[in-house]
Design an enzyme around this catalytic site. Structure first.
Site, PDB file in Angstrom:
ATOM      1  N   ASP A  28       2.582  -0.529 -10.300  1.00 32.27           N
ATOM      2  CA  ASP A  28       3.353  -1.367  -9.574  1.00 32.27           C
ATOM      3  C   ASP A  28       4.871  -1.143 -10.377  1.00 32.27           C
ATOM      4  O   ASP A  28       4.960  -0.759 -11.629  1.00 32.27           O
ATOM      5  CB  ASP A  28       3.274  -2.808  -9.945  1.00 32.27           C
ATOM      6  CG  ASP A  28       3.945  -3.522  -8.648  1.00 32.27           C
ATOM      7  OD1 ASP A  28       4.734  -3.185  -7.910  1.00 32.27           O
ATOM      8  OD2 ASP A  28       3.524  -5.098  -8.862  1.00 32.27           O
ATOM      9  N   HIS A  45       9.156   5.971  -6.334  1.00 33.89           N
ATOM     10  CA  HIS A  45       7.795   6.289  -5.990  1.00 33.89           C
ATOM     11  C   HIS A  45       7.394   8.047  -6.260  1.00 33.89           C
ATOM     12  O   HIS A  45       6.598   8.077  -6.834  1.00 33.89           O
ATOM     13  CB  HIS A  45       7.689   6.361  -4.447  1.00 33.89           C
ATOM     14  CG  HIS A  45       7.761   4.730  -4.128  1.00 33.89           C
ATOM     15  ND1 HIS A  45       6.873   3.486  -4.530  1.00 33.89           N
ATOM     16  CD2 HIS A  45       8.192   4.232  -2.816  1.00 33.89           C
ATOM     17  CE1 HIS A  45       7.387   2.481  -4.017  1.00 33.89           C
ATOM     18  NE2 HIS A  45       8.302   2.865  -2.766  1.00 33.89           N
ATOM     19  N   LEU A 139     -14.112  14.039 -13.332  1.00 33.56           N
ATOM     20  CA  LEU A 139     -13.323  12.678 -12.884  1.00 33.56           C
ATOM     21  C   LEU A 139     -13.433  12.319 -11.291  1.00 33.56           C
ATOM     22  O   LEU A 139     -13.123  13.219 -10.719  1.00 33.56           O
ATOM     23  CB  LEU A 139     -12.012  12.354 -13.424  1.00 33.56           C
ATOM     24  CG  LEU A 139     -10.921  11.257 -12.931  1.00 33.56           C
ATOM     25  CD1 LEU A 139     -11.749  10.014 -13.814  1.00 33.56           C
ATOM     26  CD2 LEU A 139      -9.667  11.464 -13.202  1.00 33.56           C
TER      27      LEU A 139
HETATM   28  C1  IPE Z   1       0.290  -3.659  -4.955  1.00 35.25           C
HETATM   29  O1  IPE Z   1       1.881  -3.791  -5.285  1.00 35.25           O
HETATM   30  C2  IPE Z   1       0.142  -2.548  -3.802  1.00 35.25           C
HETATM   31  C3  IPE Z   1       0.191  -1.270  -4.677  1.00 35.25           C
HETATM   32  C4  IPE Z   1       0.347  -0.996  -5.804  1.00 35.25           C
HETATM   33  C5  IPE Z   1      -0.164  -0.404  -3.828  1.00 35.25           C
HETATM   34  P1  IPE Z   1       2.831  -4.466  -4.347  1.00 35.25           P
HETATM   35  O2  IPE Z   1       4.287  -4.545  -5.073  1.00 35.25           O
HETATM   36  O3  IPE Z   1       2.649  -4.462  -2.918  1.00 35.25           O
HETATM   37  O4  IPE Z   1       2.216  -6.237  -4.802  1.00 35.25           O
HETATM   38  P2  IPE Z   1       2.848  -7.437  -4.178  1.00 35.25           P
HETATM   39  O5  IPE Z   1       3.080  -7.778  -2.794  1.00 35.25           O
HETATM   40  O6  IPE Z   1       4.084  -7.551  -5.424  1.00 35.25           O
HETATM   41  O7  IPE Z   1       1.847  -8.506  -4.944  1.00 35.25           O
HETATM   42  C1  IPE Z   2       4.307  -0.213  -6.378  1.00 38.25           C
HETATM   43  O1  IPE Z   2       5.930  -0.163  -6.764  1.00 38.25           O
HETATM   44  C2  IPE Z   2       4.436   0.989  -5.510  1.00 38.25           C
HETATM   45  C3  IPE Z   2       3.772   0.585  -3.836  1.00 38.25           C
HETATM   46  C4  IPE Z   2       3.504  -0.662  -3.702  1.00 38.25           C
HETATM   47  C5  IPE Z   2       3.625   1.607  -3.085  1.00 38.25           C
HETATM   48  P1  IPE Z   2       6.709  -1.125  -5.883  1.00 38.25           P
HETATM   49  O2  IPE Z   2       7.305  -0.361  -4.984  1.00 38.25           O
HETATM   50  O3  IPE Z   2       5.818  -2.263  -5.402  1.00 38.25           O
HETATM   51  O4  IPE Z   2       7.562  -1.668  -7.029  1.00 38.25           O
HETATM   52  P2  IPE Z   2       8.513  -2.773  -7.295  1.00 38.25           P
HETATM   53  O5  IPE Z   2       7.349  -4.043  -7.448  1.00 38.25           O
HETATM   54  O6  IPE Z   2       9.244  -3.156  -6.021  1.00 38.25           O
HETATM   55  O7  IPE Z   2       9.293  -2.799  -8.194  1.00 38.25           O
HETATM   56 MG    MG Z   3       5.604  -4.205  -6.390  1.00 39.91          MG
END
Ligand code: IPE
Ligand code: IPE
Ligand code: MG
Length: 256
Positions: A28, A45, A139
């Site tokens: 995240d 990403h 792995l």
């Molecule tokens: C969780 O992250 C999903 C992934 C890392 C793929 P999100 O950024 O979508 O989670 P929330 O919605 O903030 O909880």
């Molecule tokens: C996690 O990073 C990746 C996915 C959920 C695909 P985010 O895109 O949720 O990044 P933040 O939480 O907005 O910083």
């Molecule tokens: Mg996120």
């Protein structure tokens, strides 16, 4: 971290024993990482790919059995269309581009989630990459894609009913065997980056006794040294599974 230091820490972790068999990561913070730099979210990403590469290599070197990466949740479809499609394209390209690296490192690719709900091009890349790595014995890299912990349980219940199980035959083993993760050990360690203190619908059933480690580091900045910190923290913990410390240390004087 230089290579010598790296090997030293790896040896220390291995010598300690009690290596997690299965590590799960909620990757995240990509969006925030990009925003801080005045970039588009998708650039975060993209940058996260290097983190994946480093963590996959380090897990392989340590002898971790399974690494599950939360890459796209069923809820992530709610994001702006532009971001969703950019993520799907990134997934497809990454799979095609990383297979040689997986094979060099003996990594076997797997996936969990409602894979049939992925766009055709991403799904094809995924199945192509899984086929190309299926004989690898190192792995297991398990990607959670179009994944939700609740829909996973729904899908398991449906399959159990379709098979005509009688109520008294359904127990925890039967449910586990019908989840997408059937055959994999439950995660021992969950890592979440970017400081959020929630599980976001990830591996709900499997996480019953998983140790949780959260870092403020954003996913694109996450590297093997952070993974080592998480594993060493895990190795210092006492997993009690409902018992007492005294029982675990054999100090209960035989009291039952
Ligand atoms: C969780 O992250 C999903 C992934 C890392 C793929 P999100 O950024 O979508 O989670 P929330 O919605 O903030 O909880
Ligand atoms: C996690 O990073 C990746 C996915 C959920 C695909 P985010 O895109 O949720 O990044 P933040 O939480 O907005 O910083
Ligand atoms: Mg996120």
């Amino acid at each position: 971290m230089n290579e010598l230091e790296d090997k030293e820490i790896q040896e220390r972790i291995k010598a300690k024993g009690d290596l997690p068999r299965h590590i799960a990561i909620i990757m995240d913070g990509n969006g925030r990482w990009a925003k801080m730099r005045g970039l588009e979210r998708i650039e975060g990403h993209r940058a996260g790919r290097e983190s994946v590469r480093d963590v996959v290599r380090a897990c392989g070197e340590l002898g971790i059995e399974v690494l599950t990466l939360y890459a796209f949740s069923v809820e992530n479809w709610r994001r702006p269309r532009r971001e969703v499609w950019a993520l799907m394209r990134l997934l497809r390209d990454t799979l095609y581009e990383e297979v040689d690296e997986f094979n060099r490192n003996n990594v076997k690719l797997m996936a969990i989630g409602r894979l049939e709900g992925l766009p055709k091009a991403s799904r094809e890349a995924l199945f192509w990459a899984m086929e190309r790595t299926k004989d690898n014995t190192g792995l297991v890299l398990n990607l959670a894609l179009n994944y939700g912990g609740r829909v996973e349980i729904v899908d398991a219940v449906r399959r159990i009913l379709e098979k005509g199980y009688r109520p008294e035959e359904v127990d925890e083993k039967v449910i586990s065997a019908h989840l997408y993760t059937a055959g994999l050990p439950d995660p021992d360690l969950l890592i979440r980056t970017s400081g959020e203190l929630r599980v976001s619908n990830f591996l709900l059933w499997q996480m019953a006794y998983t140790e949780i480690w959260v870092t403020d580091v954003l996913w694109p900045d996450f590297r093997r040294q952070h993974l080592y910190q998480a594993i060493e923290a895990y190795q210092r913990r006492e997993r009690r599974f409902g018992m007492t410390s005294e029982q675990l240390r054999g100090e209960d004087g035989g009291a039952r």
